[in-house]
Design a protein around this motif. Structure first.
Motif, PDB file in Angstrom:
ATOM      1  N   LYS A   1      16.310 -45.545  30.777  1.00 33.34           N
ATOM      2  CA  LYS A   1      17.990 -45.963  31.074  1.00 33.34           C
ATOM      3  C   LYS A   1      18.260 -46.623  32.198  1.00 33.34           C
ATOM      4  O   LYS A   1      17.850 -47.043  32.488  1.00 33.34           O
ATOM      5  CB  LYS A   1      18.326 -44.345  30.448  1.00 33.34           C
ATOM      6  CG  LYS A   1      18.138 -43.751  29.131  1.00 33.34           C
ATOM      7  CD  LYS A   1      18.461 -42.654  29.123  1.00 33.34           C
ATOM      8  CE  LYS A   1      17.266 -41.702  27.418  1.00 33.34           C
ATOM      9  NZ  LYS A   1      18.064 -41.176  26.572  1.00 33.34           N
TER      10      LYS A   1
ATOM     11  N   HIS B   1      16.999 -48.087  19.870  1.00 33.71           N
ATOM     12  CA  HIS B   1      17.660 -47.065  20.813  1.00 33.71           C
ATOM     13  C   HIS B   1      19.064 -46.885  20.289  1.00 33.71           C
ATOM     14  O   HIS B   1      20.474 -47.137  20.224  1.00 33.71           O
ATOM     15  CB  HIS B   1      17.897 -47.056  22.044  1.00 33.71           C
ATOM     16  CG  HIS B   1      17.476 -44.953  22.661  1.00 33.71           C
ATOM     17  ND1 HIS B   1      18.742 -44.403  23.345  1.00 33.71           N
ATOM     18  CD2 HIS B   1      16.504 -45.179  23.014  1.00 33.71           C
ATOM     19  CE1 HIS B   1      18.370 -43.635  23.615  1.00 33.71           C
ATOM     20  NE2 HIS B   1      17.200 -43.160  23.692  1.00 33.71           N
TER      21      HIS B   1
ATOM     22  N   GLY C   1      13.170 -37.047  21.680  1.00 34.65           N
ATOM     23  CA  GLY C   1      14.628 -36.236  21.472  1.00 34.65           C
ATOM     24  C   GLY C   1      14.090 -34.659  22.359  1.00 34.65           C
ATOM     25  O   GLY C   1      13.361 -34.176  22.782  1.00 34.65           O
ATOM     26  N   SER C   2      14.042 -34.774  23.664  1.00 38.05           N
ATOM     27  CA  SER C   2      14.261 -33.533  24.812  1.00 38.05           C
ATOM     28  C   SER C   2      12.443 -33.436  24.569  1.00 38.05           C
ATOM     29  O   SER C   2      11.891 -32.498  24.998  1.00 38.05           O
ATOM     30  CB  SER C   2      14.949 -33.079  24.453  1.00 38.05           C
ATOM     31  OG  SER C   2      16.596 -32.979  24.520  1.00 38.05           O
TER      32      SER C   2
ATOM     33  N   LEU D   1       8.838 -41.036  22.994  1.00 34.30           N
ATOM     34  CA  LEU D   1       9.546 -41.960  24.468  1.00 34.30           C
ATOM     35  C   LEU D   1      10.178 -41.120  24.554  1.00 34.30           C
ATOM     36  O   LEU D   1      10.824 -39.812  24.280  1.00 34.30           O
ATOM     37  CB  LEU D   1      10.532 -42.854  22.812  1.00 34.30           C
ATOM     38  CG  LEU D   1      11.311 -43.329  23.424  1.00 34.30           C
ATOM     39  CD1 LEU D   1      10.738 -44.801  23.850  1.00 34.30           C
ATOM     40  CD2 LEU D   1      12.222 -44.330  21.911  1.00 34.30           C
ATOM     41  N   VAL D   2      11.070 -41.515  25.883  1.00 32.43           N
ATOM     42  CA  VAL D   2      10.443 -40.220  26.820  1.00 32.43           C
ATOM     43  C   VAL D   2      11.499 -40.399  27.572  1.00 32.43           C
ATOM     44  O   VAL D   2      11.277 -41.558  28.300  1.00 32.43           O
ATOM     45  CB  VAL D   2       9.326 -39.336  27.144  1.00 32.43           C
ATOM     46  CG1 VAL D   2      10.435 -38.012  27.762  1.00 32.43           C
ATOM     47  CG2 VAL D   2       8.719 -38.282  26.467  1.00 32.43           C
ATOM     48  N   GLY D   3      13.027 -40.084  27.818  1.00 39.52           N
ATOM     49  CA  GLY D   3      13.915 -40.094  28.910  1.00 39.52           C
ATOM     50  C   GLY D   3      13.789 -39.566  30.022  1.00 39.52           C
ATOM     51  O   GLY D   3      13.076 -39.785  30.834  1.00 39.52           O
TER      52      GLY D   3
ATOM     53  N   ALA E   1      18.739 -34.626  19.473  1.00 40.28           N
ATOM     54  CA  ALA E   1      17.947 -34.027  20.239  1.00 40.28           C
ATOM     55  C   ALA E   1      17.917 -34.747  21.582  1.00 40.28           C
ATOM     56  O   ALA E   1      17.099 -34.267  22.404  1.00 40.28           O
ATOM     57  CB  ALA E   1      16.852 -34.232  19.516  1.00 40.28           C
ATOM     58  N   ILE E   2      18.523 -36.099  22.050  1.00 36.44           N
ATOM     59  CA  ILE E   2      18.195 -36.798  23.027  1.00 36.44           C
ATOM     60  C   ILE E   2      19.082 -36.188  23.549  1.00 36.44           C
ATOM     61  O   ILE E   2      20.129 -36.257  23.963  1.00 36.44           O
ATOM     62  CB  ILE E   2      18.742 -38.331  22.914  1.00 36.44           C
ATOM     63  CG1 ILE E   2      17.085 -38.360  21.879  1.00 36.44           C
ATOM     64  CG2 ILE E   2      18.429 -39.040  23.501  1.00 36.44           C
ATOM     65  CD1 ILE E   2      17.928 -39.706  21.109  1.00 36.44           C
ATOM     66  N   GLY E   3      18.621 -36.165  25.079  1.00 39.44           N
ATOM     67  CA  GLY E   3      18.794 -35.332  26.635  1.00 39.44           C
ATOM     68  C   GLY E   3      19.905 -34.050  26.340  1.00 39.44           C
ATOM     69  O   GLY E   3      20.787 -33.852  26.982  1.00 39.44           O
TER      70      GLY E   3
ATOM     71  N   GLU F   1      13.735 -40.364  16.839  1.00 36.71           N
ATOM     72  CA  GLU F   1      14.839 -40.058  17.602  1.00 36.71           C
ATOM     73  C   GLU F   1      16.204 -39.076  17.333  1.00 36.71           C
ATOM     74  O   GLU F   1      16.955 -40.153  17.031  1.00 36.71           O
ATOM     75  CB  GLU F   1      15.477 -41.217  19.106  1.00 36.71           C
ATOM     76  CG  GLU F   1      13.388 -41.159  19.821  1.00 36.71           C
ATOM     77  CD  GLU F   1      14.008 -42.239  21.180  1.00 36.71           C
ATOM     78  OE1 GLU F   1      13.559 -41.849  22.262  1.00 36.71           O
ATOM     79  OE2 GLU F   1      14.885 -42.547  21.629  1.00 36.71           O
TER      80      GLU F   1
ATOM     81  N   GLU G   1      21.282 -45.350  22.164  1.00 35.03           N
ATOM     82  CA  GLU G   1      22.333 -45.071  22.705  1.00 35.03           C
ATOM     83  C   GLU G   1      23.439 -46.820  22.185  1.00 35.03           C
ATOM     84  O   GLU G   1      24.628 -46.731  22.224  1.00 35.03           O
ATOM     85  CB  GLU G   1      22.256 -44.960  24.298  1.00 35.03           C
ATOM     86  CG  GLU G   1      22.257 -43.261  24.258  1.00 35.03           C
ATOM     87  CD  GLU G   1      21.276 -43.077  25.544  1.00 35.03           C
ATOM     88  OE1 GLU G   1      20.292 -44.034  26.412  1.00 35.03           O
ATOM     89  OE2 GLU G   1      20.583 -42.214  25.439  1.00 35.03           O
TER      90      GLU G   1
HETATM   91  P1  PGA Z   1      15.180 -37.892  26.170  1.00 32.28           P
HETATM   92  O1  PGA Z   1      15.782 -39.086  25.883  1.00 32.28           O
HETATM   93  O2  PGA Z   1      13.816 -37.715  26.496  1.00 32.28           O
HETATM   94  O3  PGA Z   1      16.377 -37.547  27.905  1.00 32.28           O
HETATM   95  O4  PGA Z   1      16.068 -36.209  25.307  1.00 32.28           O
HETATM   96  C1  PGA Z   1      14.790 -39.522  25.471  1.00 32.28           C
HETATM   97  C2  PGA Z   1      15.483 -40.875  24.657  1.00 32.28           C
HETATM   98  O5  PGA Z   1      16.410 -41.256  24.586  1.00 32.28           O
HETATM   99  O6  PGA Z   1      14.543 -41.761  24.189  1.00 32.28           O
END
Ligand code: PGA
Length: 255
Positions: free
Chosen positions: A11, A94, A211-212, A231-233, A170-172, A166, A96
């Motif tokens: 990101k 994505h 997602g987390s 896929l990991v943030g 669950a994202i972030g 995702e 976002e």
């Molecule tokens: P996250 O993000 O692992 O911080 O939840 C995942 C993503 O947005 O790809």
């Protein structure tokens, strides 16, 4: 057997210098796990330097976005020809970008086709909102995103596509879908692809959960038969966590 794929989506984190020093530190930790495809997706400003820093490793680089035209009066945009030779993957759609940058299934589709036409592999992200989830609309919404995003992509090109499921809620957020739930939605997505392309393409397609995802829950996802990676943030921004994710994937999948 589908090769697991873990992609770190950085990101808007890390400066150019931080990105380079991060991958220099990360690379030796990830080196033993070559049964897992490992990808880092830095910001555009760091893509070239990160690609250079990783050139003698088997860690891949991805971009987080692209435009579908090869060039033109599109201020701020980056084209597929500019990414060729620097990255192997590109994240498209994505949540976002869908939420803040006006990405739609139609632009996702144009970008996925443009990526494939230029030898780049799209990671097409899909997922429902909390409201859609609570209204029981997950299946219809996500399958619509899959059909829209893949429209007109040929069966041979599907060998170079990855889908990331995702759930937006669950994202972030620290909330994640359970392994069972993620497995069943991803199985549903594979069913949509089976409808569109038949068994061979569906069985070969890699579908990630995102997602987390964290070291503590990675094995829960990777032990699911439909889930081929993540896929990991947040957790991809720390060397120890990224390494733990890749190690958990290698162990769970026996690669
Ligand atoms: P996250 O993000 O692992 O911080 O939840 C995942 C993503 O947005 O790809």
């Amino acid at each position: 057997m589908r090769m697991p794929i873990i992609a770190g989506n950085w990101k808007m984190y890390k400066t150019l210098a931080e990105s380079v020093s991060f991958v220099q530190e990360l690379a030796p930790h990830l080196a033993p796990f070559n049964g897992v495809e490992r990808v880092v997706c830095p910001t555009f400003i760091a893509v070239a330097a990160v690609a250079d820093a990783l050139k003698n490793t088997d860690i891949k680089v991805g971009a987080q976005q692209l435009h579908w035209e090869t060039q033109g009066a599109f201020t701020s945009q980056i084209s597929p020809t500019m990414l060729q030779g620097l990255v192997e993957y590109v994240i498209i759609g994505h949540s976002e970008c869908r939420a803040y940058l006006g990405e739609t299934d139609e632009t996702v589709n144009k970008k996925a086709k443009a990526a494939l036409a230029h030898g780049l592999k799209p990671i097409v992200a899909v997922g429902e909102s909390l409201a859609q989830n609570e209204a029981g609309e997950t299946e219809s919404f996500v399958s619509g995103q899959v059909r829209g995003g893949l429209a007109g992509i040929s069966a041979p090109d599907m060998a170079n596509v990855v889908i990331a499921y995702e759930p937006i809620w669950a994202i972030g957020t620290g909330k994640s879908a359970s392994g069972d739930v993620a497995n069943s939605i991803i199985g549903m997505i594979r069913g949509v692809v089976r409808d569109l392309y038949g068994n061979d393409v569906a069985n070969a397609l890699r579908i990630q959960y995102g997602g987390s995802v964290k070291p503590e829950n990675m094995a829960e996802y990777m032990s699911q038969p439909e889930i081929d990676g993540a896929l990991v943030g947040g957790a991809s921004l720390k060397v120890a966590d990224f390494t733990a994710l890749v190690k958990a994937a290698a162990e769970s999948k026996g690669v």
